[in-house]
Scaffold this active site. Structure first.
Site, PDB file in Angstrom:
ATOM      1  N   LYS A   9       0.794  -1.228   0.000  1.00 40.48           N
ATOM      2  CA  LYS A   9       0.000   0.000   0.000  1.00 40.48           C
ATOM      3  C   LYS A   9       0.828   1.280   0.000  1.00 40.48           C
ATOM      4  CE  LYS A   9      -4.430  -1.304   0.260  1.00 40.48           C
ATOM      5  NZ  LYS A   9      -5.499  -0.775  -0.622  1.00 40.48           N
TER       6      LYS A   9
ATOM      7  N   SER B  70       0.581  -9.890  -0.536  1.00 35.65           N
ATOM      8  CA  SER B  70       0.401  -8.432  -0.564  1.00 35.65           C
ATOM      9  C   SER B  70       0.591  -7.739   0.775  1.00 35.65           C
ATOM     10  CB  SER B  70      -0.965  -8.082  -1.149  1.00 35.65           C
ATOM     11  OG  SER B  70      -2.008  -8.739  -0.459  1.00 35.65           O
TER      12      SER B  70
END
Length: 402
Positions: free
Chosen positions: A55, A305
């Site tokens: 992110k 992720s």
């Protein structure tokens, strides 16, 4: 290949911007997953990225592009955790004040990390969508710039830099599979990769309990679903972003869903075999490979992720994963209330190679002259579990599950 609002050139520019900010995360070969699909599988370890997830890439690109006046007004965001940390870190790097709205019950380590990067945390509602609405209200009220977690060209371009890295690290890649929530990661990677290698298959993976994309793709537009509770909180988004949806609609080859058991099994595998701590939302790609290995054309890259997981949740998920893998048995066994009977049962289990993790001896609420033993057992796998249960039944023990 491009889109009017975000292009391949934007991804390249984002990479230059991130050169001294984001890590070029490693690509690790997985023997166990390679054996499962009959070809090479690699893990793209964004769980090792700064702030613990991918992110920070999109968040920093978005914040770095703000004018001096916009930075002076501060930024506001909403997130279950990883986008919060990315925004907090990115804001700190450019000297902007950050406020982050998080759902009630957000993982405590993510809350603590967000605050440690200098952001103010405000709790709102119980879902990311409620927190998003609160953050937008804050932006309108204060003039702060709203940093969307996935529905903005700069954010998508930043996440797309992962795709460029994968093509450099494994030029022969055939399939890239990754977690799919609002869509920024999958859209960005698809844009970057398909621009250079149109033949590479892109697969997005959603938690079955929070899957907005299948319904949206069927309808041809983003539609709202009500996410059920899922351990993969980071991808529990009720409605796809407009811009990510359009890119995913045209560029992504398939969107699949995985169960809670699939996710927990994948988390155990990453920890046990790849030595990678990954959060449930970050392991969805691996879960999909484990669930249906035959549908993935190698060489495959699964994006891990994020790795920001509460240790208490990790302990629960590991137990769930061991149970899903047939290595963890929970059962109740009624026994005569006589001296030595429990010792005989434990000796039997020891002889069968089952490890007793926990035991509760219950006298209340059972028949007179009888006790009930609640057992948690560790076994070597499904075949061993079946052997243990069959042997106990053969000895005359009555087994109760649930």
């Amino acid at each position: 290949m491009s889109h009017p609002q975000v292009t391949y050139d934007d991804v390249v520019a984002a990479r230059e911007l991130l050169a001294d900010v984001a890590l070029r995360t490693p690509l690790l070969h997985s023997h166990v997953l390679s054996d499962a699909i009959g070809g090479p599988v690699h893990l793209k370890c964004e769980n090792l990225q700064r702030s613990g997830s991918f992110k920070v890439r999109g968040a920093y690109v978005r914040i770095a592009g703000l004018s001096e006046g916009e930075r002076a007004r501060g930024v506001v965001a909403a997130s279950a955790g990883n986008h919060a940390q990315g925004v907090a870190l990115g804001s700190g790097l450019v000297g902007a004040r950050a406020t982050v709205y998080m759902p009630e019950g957000a993982p405590l380590p993510k809350v603590a990390a967000t605050r440690s990067y200098g952001a103010e945390v405000v709790f709102a509602g119980h879902t990311v969508d409620v927190a998003l609405a609160s953050a937008k209200e804050h932006a309108e009220r204060t003039g702060a710039v709203f940093i969307h977690p996935f529905d903005h060209p700069d954010v998508i371009a930043g996440q797309g830099t992962i795709g460029l890295e994968i093509l450099e690290q494994l030029p022969e890649v055939g399939t890239i599979v990754m977690s799919l929530g609002g869509g920024g990661l999958t859209a960005g990677v698809a844009l970057a990769v398909k621009s250079l290698r149109p033949g590479v298959r892109i697969v997005g993976v959603q938690a079955e309990r929070a899957a907005a994309y299948p319904a949206s793709l069927a309808a041809g537009r983003p539609v709202m679903v009500q996410p059920a509770a899922t351990m993969a909180d980071g991808i529990a988004v009720g409605r796809p972003g407009e811009l990510p949806f359009e890119l995913i609609h045209y560029l992504v080859d398939s969107v699949v869903t995985v169960t809670e058991s699939d996710i927990s099994r994948a988390l155990v595998l990453c920890l046990e075999r790849a030595k990678q701590v990954v959060e449930p939302a970050g392991v969805a790609g691996v879960a999909a490979i484990l669930a249906e290995p035959q549908v993935f054309e190698p060489p495959v890259v699964a994006v891990l992720s994020g790795g920001n997981i509460d240790p208490l949740l990790l302990a629960k998920v590991l137990r769930h994963g061991l149970a899903a893998a047939g290595r963890y048995l929970t059962l109740r066994v009624p026994l005569p209330d006589r001296p030595g009977v429990l010792a005989l049962l434990l000796a039997k289990l020891g002889g069968l190679g089952a490890n007793v993790l926990d035991i509760v001896h219950e006298r209340l609420g059972v028949h007179l002259g009888e006790v009930e033993v609640q057992l948690q057992l560790e076994t070597k796998g499904p075949a061993h579990s079946d052997e243990v249960l069959a042997s106990l039944r053969k000895e005359g023990y009555r087994l109760i599950f649930g």
